[in-house]
Write an enzyme that holds these catalytic residues in place. Structure first.
Site, PDB file in Angstrom:
ATOM      1  N   ARG A 172      12.045   7.417  25.735  1.00 54.84           N
ATOM      2  CA  ARG A 172      10.603   7.318  26.066  1.00 54.84           C
ATOM      3  C   ARG A 172       9.896   8.666  26.039  1.00 54.84           C
ATOM      4  NH1 ARG A 172      12.474   3.413  29.855  1.00 54.84           N
ATOM      5  NH2 ARG A 172      12.188   1.361  28.911  1.00 54.84           N
ATOM      6  N   LYS A 221       0.043  14.462  15.951  1.00 57.89           N
ATOM      7  CA  LYS A 221       0.191  13.210  15.189  1.00 57.89           C
ATOM      8  C   LYS A 221       1.606  13.170  14.646  1.00 57.89           C
ATOM      9  CE  LYS A 221      -4.453  12.059  13.608  1.00 57.89           C
ATOM     10  NZ  LYS A 221      -5.343  11.911  12.435  1.00 57.89           N
ATOM     11  N   GLU A 223      -5.333  22.047   2.396  1.00 54.28           N
ATOM     12  CA  GLU A 223      -5.682  21.816   3.809  1.00 54.28           C
ATOM     13  C   GLU A 223      -6.390  23.037   4.404  1.00 54.28           C
ATOM     14  OE1 GLU A 223      -5.409  19.016   5.461  1.00 54.28           O
ATOM     15  OE2 GLU A 223      -3.830  17.828   4.520  1.00 54.28           O
ATOM     16  N   LYS A 242      -8.265  23.662  14.141  1.00 55.50           N
ATOM     17  CA  LYS A 242      -7.619  22.386  14.465  1.00 55.50           C
ATOM     18  C   LYS A 242      -7.444  22.242  15.969  1.00 55.50           C
ATOM     19  CE  LYS A 242      -4.381  18.951  13.388  1.00 55.50           C
ATOM     20  NZ  LYS A 242      -3.525  18.328  12.422  1.00 55.50           N
ATOM     21  N   GLU A 278      -8.526  10.988  18.239  1.00 54.50           N
ATOM     22  CA  GLU A 278      -9.411  10.635  17.118  1.00 54.50           C
ATOM     23  C   GLU A 278     -10.373   9.491  17.445  1.00 54.50           C
ATOM     24  OE1 GLU A 278      -7.518  11.139  13.261  1.00 54.50           O
ATOM     25  OE2 GLU A 278      -8.871   9.638  12.448  1.00 54.50           O
ATOM     26  N   ARG A 332     -12.231  14.326  15.733  1.00 52.36           N
ATOM     27  CA  ARG A 332     -10.968  14.611  15.037  1.00 52.36           C
ATOM     28  C   ARG A 332     -10.980  14.049  13.620  1.00 52.36           C
ATOM     29  NH1 ARG A 332      -4.757  14.972  17.218  1.00 52.36           N
ATOM     30  NH2 ARG A 332      -3.889  15.481  15.177  1.00 52.36           N
ATOM     31  N   ASN A 392     -10.168  14.695   8.510  1.00 50.86           N
ATOM     32  CA  ASN A 392      -9.830  13.826   7.388  1.00 50.86           C
ATOM     33  C   ASN A 392     -10.777  14.008   6.206  1.00 50.86           C
ATOM     34  OD1 ASN A 392      -7.678  12.659   8.768  1.00 50.86           O
ATOM     35  ND2 ASN A 392      -9.064  11.267   9.835  1.00 50.86           N
ATOM     36  N   HIS A 420      -9.743  12.914   2.789  1.00 50.73           N
ATOM     37  CA  HIS A 420      -8.537  12.099   2.916  1.00 50.73           C
ATOM     38  C   HIS A 420      -8.725  10.634   2.520  1.00 50.73           C
ATOM     39  CE1 HIS A 420      -6.968  15.635   4.845  1.00 50.73           C
ATOM     40  NE2 HIS A 420      -5.810  15.059   5.101  1.00 50.73           N
ATOM     41  N   HIS A 476      -6.000   9.365   0.088  1.00 47.11           N
ATOM     42  CA  HIS A 476      -5.015   8.315   0.369  1.00 47.11           C
ATOM     43  C   HIS A 476      -5.017   7.242  -0.724  1.00 47.11           C
ATOM     44  CE1 HIS A 476      -4.662   9.439   4.908  1.00 47.11           C
ATOM     45  NE2 HIS A 476      -3.961  10.224   4.123  1.00 47.11           N
ATOM     46  N   HIS A 518       0.290  15.604  -1.431  1.00 44.65           N
ATOM     47  CA  HIS A 518      -0.770  15.281  -0.471  1.00 44.65           C
ATOM     48  C   HIS A 518      -1.905  16.324  -0.492  1.00 44.65           C
ATOM     49  CE1 HIS A 518      -2.800  13.851   3.078  1.00 44.65           C
ATOM     50  NE2 HIS A 518      -2.683  15.051   3.634  1.00 44.65           N
TER      51      HIS A 518
HETATM   52  N1  GLY Z   1      -4.198  15.756   9.788  1.00 44.06           N
HETATM   53  C1  GLY Z   1      -5.284  15.228  10.501  1.00 44.06           C
HETATM   54  C2  GLY Z   1      -5.124  15.275  11.977  1.00 44.06           C
HETATM   55  O1  GLY Z   1      -4.181  15.852  12.468  1.00 44.06           O
HETATM   56  O2  GLY Z   1      -5.919  14.700  12.685  1.00 44.06           O
END
Ligand code: GLY
Length: 370
Positions: A122, A144, A186, A228, A238, A242, A246, A249, A253, A267
């Site tokens: 957990r 993430k 990025e 970031k 998000e 946040r 993206n 993105h 994607h 990517h």
């Molecule tokens: N890579 C996008 C984020 O971490 O929110």
């Protein structure tokens, strides 16, 4: 030339240490975090061969024993079977609640090992030691974690913040130029989404950074991580800002799905192309001047990056099919695509109010240039 970026999330604060040689801090820092004298390291075969020995040496110097699980390199590793293998290996390593796991690798390893840490007993703590530019500026920071589903990328996962990030810029030397440039996609994203002065600086200095200039690398990684960390502090899960991370993105994607998540498009390459398309869309919607997408594209070209759909080898599906693939994106809310658009370089915003036809036209025109 070591920088520290704090991530001040209440109760889960951590530091990102950036610079050449910060890998050496892994020994004393991890020894101070845990009673246990043994560390389980998750890596991939390539990174373990290149940097596993150096990490194990600094751990040994700090009085810690360690074992490495070396998974196959590549995006395909972010899957249920490799996650199961990792979790079972960590249990066989007798990792307990108070222990610390180390993720040594690029985005794939960070995401998978972070998710394993999130669900093992957990939740156990983990340290990110990102070895690719992409991981140093993006995926190792912000919590993430996850794996891919057959339905799409990163659809299975959890928010689980690391306890420490050690971004050793000296490790970037071993990257293939293509991987370095993909990570740069990025970096440039941060300038485009929220810091026009950083983008200006990148236009002048990024070629030096790609050529190995250490000061430029440290500055670029540090500014990216600061931006970031700032966004993650405001909006960890998000709900709002946040999503700015993206930028590019939604297009990316769809292109990654259309190219089968293969070497045809990495990517970060997809992010760069996606940023160029997002600026093109913004300009066509009258949000920014026509010069802005041209400036974005010119910089990406200067860096020797993929910029257009024509730069992707092989066939691509028609615009309608690409638009359908965008519908699979996690950023779809109530069936509405969310886009990150821009009023100019450094001025991105999130919106669901984008006419489907405008996106279709941008894709159709981009495909025509192939
Ligand atoms: N890579 C996008 C984020 O971490 O929110």
């Amino acid at each position: 030339m070591i920088e520290t970026v704090p991530v001040p999330l209440p109760g889960r604060e951590y530091e990102i240490k950036i610079g050449p040689g910060v890998l050496a801090e892994a020994g004393p820092r991890i020894a101070a975090m845990t009673q246990r004298k043994h560390v389980a390291i998750v890596s991939d075969e390539t990174v373990a061969r290149l940097h596993g020995g150096a990490l194990q040496s600094v751990l040994t110097e700090a009085g810690l024993t360690s074992d490495i699980l070396a998974l196959p390199p590549g995006e395909a590793t972010k899957c249920w079977p490799e996650l199961e293998r990792t979790v079972e290996w960590l249990l066989a390593q007798k990792v307990e609640r108070g222990d610390v796991i180390v993720a040594l690798g690029g985005g794939v390893i960070g995401d998978l090992a972070g998710f394993a840490a999130a669900i093992l007993r957990r939740g156990v703590r983990f340290v990110q030691i990102p070895t690719s530019l992409l991981a140093q500026v993006d995926s190792s920071v912000g919590g993430k974690t996850g794996i891919n589903s057959v339905a799409g990328k990163n659809l299975i996962g959890a928010f689980h913040q690391p306890s420490l990030v050690l971004a050793d810029t000296a490790l970037l030397e071993t990257l293939e130029p293509r991987d370095f440039l993909a990570g740069y996609g990025e970096v440039v994203k941060y300038g485009l989404l929220g810091d026009a002065a950083f983008f200006d600086w990148l236009e002048g200095e990024a070629p030096k950074m790609a050529a190995g200039d250490v000061a430029a690398q440290v500055k670029a990684v540090t500014r990216s991580c600061q931006m970031k960390a700032d966004i993650v502090e405001r909006d960890e899960t998000e709900q709002g800002d946040r999503a700015l991370l993206n930028l590019g993105h939604t297009f990316c994607h769809a292109l990654e799905a259309a190219t089968g998540y293969s070497d045809r498009l990495l990517h970060g390459e997809g992010v760069a192309i996606g940023c160029a398309l997002a600026f093109e869309l913004s300009s066509r919607l009258g949000l920014c001047s026509q010069e802005e997408p041209s400036r974005v594209r010119a910089h990406l070209r200067d860096m020797g990056m993929k910029v257009d759909l024509a730069d992707i080898d092989g066939d691509l599906p028609p615009a309608e099919a690409l638009l359908d693939l965008m519908g699979q994106d996690k950023k779809v809310v109530d069936g509405q695509l969310r886009f990150i658009l821009a009023r100019g370089i450094g001025e991105a915003f999130v919106t669901s109010d984008v006419p489907r036809d405008a996106v279709l036209r941008v894709l159709e025109d981009a495909l025509k240039q192939r």
